[in-house]
Design a protein around this motif. Structure first.
Motif, PDB file in Angstrom:
ATOM      1  N   CYS A  80       0.837  -1.210   0.000  1.00 20.30           N
ATOM      2  CA  CYS A  80       0.000   0.000   0.000  1.00 20.30           C
ATOM      3  C   CYS A  80       0.869   1.256   0.000  1.00 20.30           C
ATOM      4  CB  CYS A  80      -0.931   0.003   1.205  1.00 20.30           C
ATOM      5  SG  CYS A  80      -2.248  -1.231   1.139  1.00 20.30           S
ATOM      6  N   GLU A  81       1.934   1.236   0.807  1.00 23.39           N
ATOM      7  CA  GLU A  81       2.841   2.383   0.877  1.00 23.39           C
ATOM      8  C   GLU A  81       3.521   2.618  -0.470  1.00 23.39           C
ATOM      9  OE1 GLU A  81       4.841   5.598   2.524  1.00 23.39           O
ATOM     10  OE2 GLU A  81       3.187   4.420   3.354  1.00 23.39           O
ATOM     11  N   MET A  82       3.974   1.537  -1.101  1.00 19.99           N
ATOM     12  CA  MET A  82       4.651   1.656  -2.396  1.00 19.99           C
ATOM     13  C   MET A  82       3.703   2.216  -3.455  1.00 19.99           C
ATOM     14  SD  MET A  82       7.745   0.388  -1.861  1.00 19.99           S
ATOM     15  CE  MET A  82       8.398  -0.131  -3.437  1.00 19.99           C
ATOM     16  N   VAL A  83       2.492   1.687  -3.498  1.00 19.12           N
ATOM     17  CA  VAL A  83       1.527   2.113  -4.518  1.00 19.12           C
ATOM     18  C   VAL A  83       1.174   3.586  -4.329  1.00 19.12           C
ATOM     19  CG1 VAL A  83      -0.830   1.785  -5.371  1.00 19.12           C
ATOM     20  CG2 VAL A  83       0.587  -0.199  -4.835  1.00 19.12           C
ATOM     21  N   ARG A  84       0.985   3.994  -3.085  1.00 19.22           N
ATOM     22  CA  ARG A  84       0.627   5.387  -2.830  1.00 19.22           C
ATOM     23  C   ARG A  84       1.779   6.321  -3.201  1.00 19.22           C
ATOM     24  NH1 ARG A  84      -1.237   5.640   3.169  1.00 19.22           N
ATOM     25  NH2 ARG A  84      -1.865   7.755   2.614  1.00 19.22           N
ATOM     26  N   ARG A  85       3.000   5.891  -2.989  1.00 18.45           N
ATOM     27  CA  ARG A  85       4.159   6.726  -3.368  1.00 18.45           C
ATOM     28  C   ARG A  85       4.250   6.883  -4.880  1.00 18.45           C
ATOM     29  NH1 ARG A  85       9.023   7.320   0.359  1.00 18.45           N
ATOM     30  NH2 ARG A  85       8.221   6.854   2.427  1.00 18.45           N
TER      31      ARG A  85
END
Length: 751
Positions: free
Chosen positions: A371-376
């Motif tokens: 989730c963190e990677m996708v949002r970045r």
């Protein structure tokens, strides 16, 4: 008025009598059996006479002519046992007012008084033969008059249907459902083809329809019967998890169970195939797969959509994955294992990917990192799970919104279809679905249809848990097909000091007896085994654990934090009996209650929704609490999560007590404390994946109550019941038949 027959029964020598009067009060009625205790006001009696017998939808104010005998009940005294009865419209002003106000929908007490005050004893004749005169009453216009007329016609038709069906053993509840389904054509429809009930009416299966058909004189080899038997057996097999049935096994089961000639079944199968209700497909062993059309459409359609999604590569990442993961570890003060890093990279690089692993293997951490990677990357992530509780846990773990799949796919209850599909796909760039082991082929196809090619789909679940309640073995088939990238997590990360829940779950999964500690008196553990050989003793121990010992020693709320999970429904330590024992404790002193179909509901009771209700937005497996009950009008007020819902009497079959639940009903949920009976009495259900699934529902505390022999039987039994499905086989093939077009009537099967 009391009429005495001069004729005596020479066998019983009991005097047969007739009572004529008006229903003054209804003391008790069982909606399923029709058994009723009522007070009948007889003309020459001061006090109502107590009647007992089976009645169809009796209401206050109704006139009855009852035939039967007087009995002396040891507890309740003199009662009139009704053998059969006839309905009479009331013939007094008071009786008519009460009759209209309580029985005819659309009138009510206020309008009933207005009508009777104006028309008097002639009111019923006016409603039936001169409804245009109703507008003479002040306050009743054309619309209201028409509503009264229709209400009266429907009431008369319903009474006729109730009396007709009562003769064939159909319960009041089902008679109401039949009338709602067919309306004024109910009797004609049932007479022409009673087997339609099995497919058209919820709660009436082939066996009930078959009894009615035999009473009506339909021959055992009737084409209607043969066709209905095939559809019934296919539906029964889908309830056991099968997507199709081999033709030889299907026909052999029907011939043995229902004694239908083979030729009649062959002709019926040809008819159903031609009509498009079933689909036949050759199997590699020479047999033929027989599908309900809807299940074939779902299986074929799933494969077609997965291939479309996999044909388009995901948007290439422009971020340095390793650098971002290092920062994620630093921000969250954790260290990702190589398998976790590989899983994250795999999920970001492929259109479809699967992550599977047991409890404590880091699945949630991986989801958070993705989730963190996708949002970045500036892309949108959608989080979803099959149940509300699973979605809530996913949201709490990630800090992001998560919804049930039905809400994510925007299910429209009145159309019985998902608004999100290939023509209106989901808007997320990355779609993450947790607890995928719970997905049946229906819901998986709905999901696959809604994924936009170019988006990424990540499926997360524990393949060693129980498969879905519905047909298919989706996660296992996807893992075994070899067409989709998979990461299997084996290393345990979530292991507290002296914690045994996670360790014992993995021991059971490996076929090893769990650690059964001897608890020191001054130390609290998270796992206990309490030996009991006798199921009755076990049931009492479970009651004591839930009501006293766990709350006192661990400070947990017995209603909010503790869940009993049993492998079976029957027996002393089955779901039903444990619910009764626990309800006796928690509802002690409650005078208000509603009885329905073997269940008693009291204010404060913990309850379980047993089927999806899309209007109320509560789903199979949701747990709530009874707020209040109204025994007189049959209403129940319940709270599920943050919403309060009203259930009418005919809706109560969707509820059951939830102090104890089955393992399947507990899937997707976690509880602070779980108590699990393990007895040889449940030998049919002593399976490794069943025990593993139940144990992994506990977060802080798991207590097994039972015998070591039963525990050993469960751990050693790793036989997974075969499910007939071809999702994995289809994904392995290089060519595939096109998906079947969806039909309007397919929605009813999918329900």
């Amino acid at each position: 008025m009391l009429e005495t027959s001069a004729q005596r029964n020479p066998l019983s020598m009991q005097l047969h009598e007739t009572l004529r009067g008006t229903v003054q009060r209804i003391v008790y009625t069982n909606e399923e059996s029709g058994y009723t205790v009522l007070g009948l006001q007889v003309e020459d009696q001061r006090d109502p006479v107590t009647l007992v017998g089976r009645f169809a939808s009796i209401q206050l104010g109704e006139g009855l002519l009852c035939h039967g005998n007087w009995k002396d009940h040891p507890r309740y005294g003199k009662q009139f046992q009704v053998e059969h009865y006839e309905r009479n419209v009331p013939n007094t002003v008071k009786g008519i007012r009460r009759y209209l106000g309580s029985m005819v929908k659309g009138i009510g007490p206020k309008k009933a008084k207005q009508l009777v005050d104006y028309f008097g004893i002639d009111t019923l004749r006016v409603i039936e033969h001169e409804p245009h005169r109703l507008t003479e009453v002040i306050g009743i216009g054309q619309v209201s008059a028409e509503r009264i007329r229709l209400g009266w016609e429907n009431h008369k038709a319903l009474q006729e249907v109730m009396v007709f069906l009562q003769g064939y053993g159909v319960s009041q509840h089902h008679a109401h459902v039949i009338f709602r389904t067919y309306g004024n054509d109910a009797i004609r429809t049932v007479r022409e083809n009673p087997y339609r009930l099995a497919t058209d009416v919820r709660g009436i299966g082939f066996l009930t329809a078959d009894q009615i058909a035999q009473s009506l004189g339909l021959p055992p080899d009737s084409p209607f019967r043969a066709r209905a038997a095939i559809l019934f057996q296919l539906k029964a097999s889908s309830d056991q998890g099968h997507v199709y049935m081999p033709r030889s096994e299907l026909l052999g089961t029907i011939e043995e169970s229902f004694k239908i000639p083979h030729l009649a079944l062959e002709q019926a199968m040809a008819y159903l195939d031609q009509a498009g209700d079933i689909l036949l497909e050759s199997l590699e062993d020479g047999d033929t797969a027989v599908y309900m059309r809807i299940l074939s459409a779902c299986e074929r359609g799933s494969v077609h959509r997965l291939r479309e999604i996999m044909e388009i590569s995901p948007r290439a990442t422009t971020l340095r994955v390793d650098a971002i993961l290092n920062q994620f570890q630093k921000d969250n003060q954790l260290s990702l294992a190589d398998a976790q890093r590989d899983a994250i990279k795999m999920a970001l690089e492929h259109s479809i990917a699967i992550i599977t692993g047991g409890p404590g293997t880091g699945k949630t951490t991986i989801i958070r990192a993705i989730c963190e990677m996708v949002r970045r990357q500036g892309r949108k992530v959608l989080l979803s799970a099959p149940t509300g509780r699973a979605a809530k846990r996913l949201s709490e773990a990630t800090g992001l919104d998560a919804c049930t799949l039905h809400r994510t796919l925007e299910f429209a209850p009145h159309q019985f279809s998902f608004q999100r599909n290939q023509d209106n796909p989901l808007e997320g760039d990355v779609i993450i679905v947790d607890e995928v082991s719970m997905l049946d082929i229906y819901l998986f196809y709905a999901l696959a249809r809604a994924v936009r090619p170019g988006s990424q789909l990540l499926l997360v679940g524990d393949v060693d848990q129980l498969p879905s309640v519905g047909p298919g073995n989706v996660l296992r088939d996807l893992l075994q097909c070899g067409a989709i990238p998979v990461t299997r997590l084996n290393q345990i990360f979530r292991q507290k000091e002296n914690g045994l829940i996670v360790e014992n779950a993995h021991r059971i999964n490996r076929g090893t007896i769990p650690i059964l500690p001897q608890p020191p008196p001054d130390q609290l553990l998270d796992f206990y085994f309490i030996p009991r050989e006798d199921p009755n003793q076990g049931a009492q121990t479970i009651r004591e654990l839930v009501t006293k010992r766990i709350p006192q020693r661990f400070g947990l709320d017995p209603l909010q934090d503790i869940q009993v999970i049993s492998p079976m429904y029957r027996g002393e330590v089955g779901v039903k009996n444990l619910n009764t024992l626990l309800q006796e404790h928690f509802s002690a002193g409650q005078k208000k209650h509603i009885d329905f179909s073997g269940n008693r509901f009291c204010p404060g009771d913990r309850i379980l929704q047993t089927r999806n209700d899309y209007d109320k937005e509560v789903f199979n497996g949701d747990v709530g609490f009874v707020i209040d009950v109204e025994p007189e009008n049959g209403q129940l007020l319940a709270r599920f999560e943050d919403k309060e819902l009203t259930y009418e009497r005919h809706e109560l079959d969707a509820l059951t007590l939830a102090y104890a639940v089955s393992v399947h009903k507990s899937q997707g949920s976690e509880y602070s404390a779980v108590v699990i009976p393990v007895f040889t009495q449940h030998f049919m259900m002593l399976q490794r994946n069943l025990l593993y699934t139940a144990l992994t529902r506990g977060k802080k505390l798991v207590i097994l109550v039972g015998s070591k022999r039963a525990l050993q039987m469960a751990v050693q039994n790793d036989q997974i019941r075969k499910r007939y499905c071809r999702l994995g086989w289809r994904l392995q093939q290089h060519s595939e038949a096109p998906p079947l077009p969806w039909r309007e009537q397919d929605h009813a099967f999918a329900e």
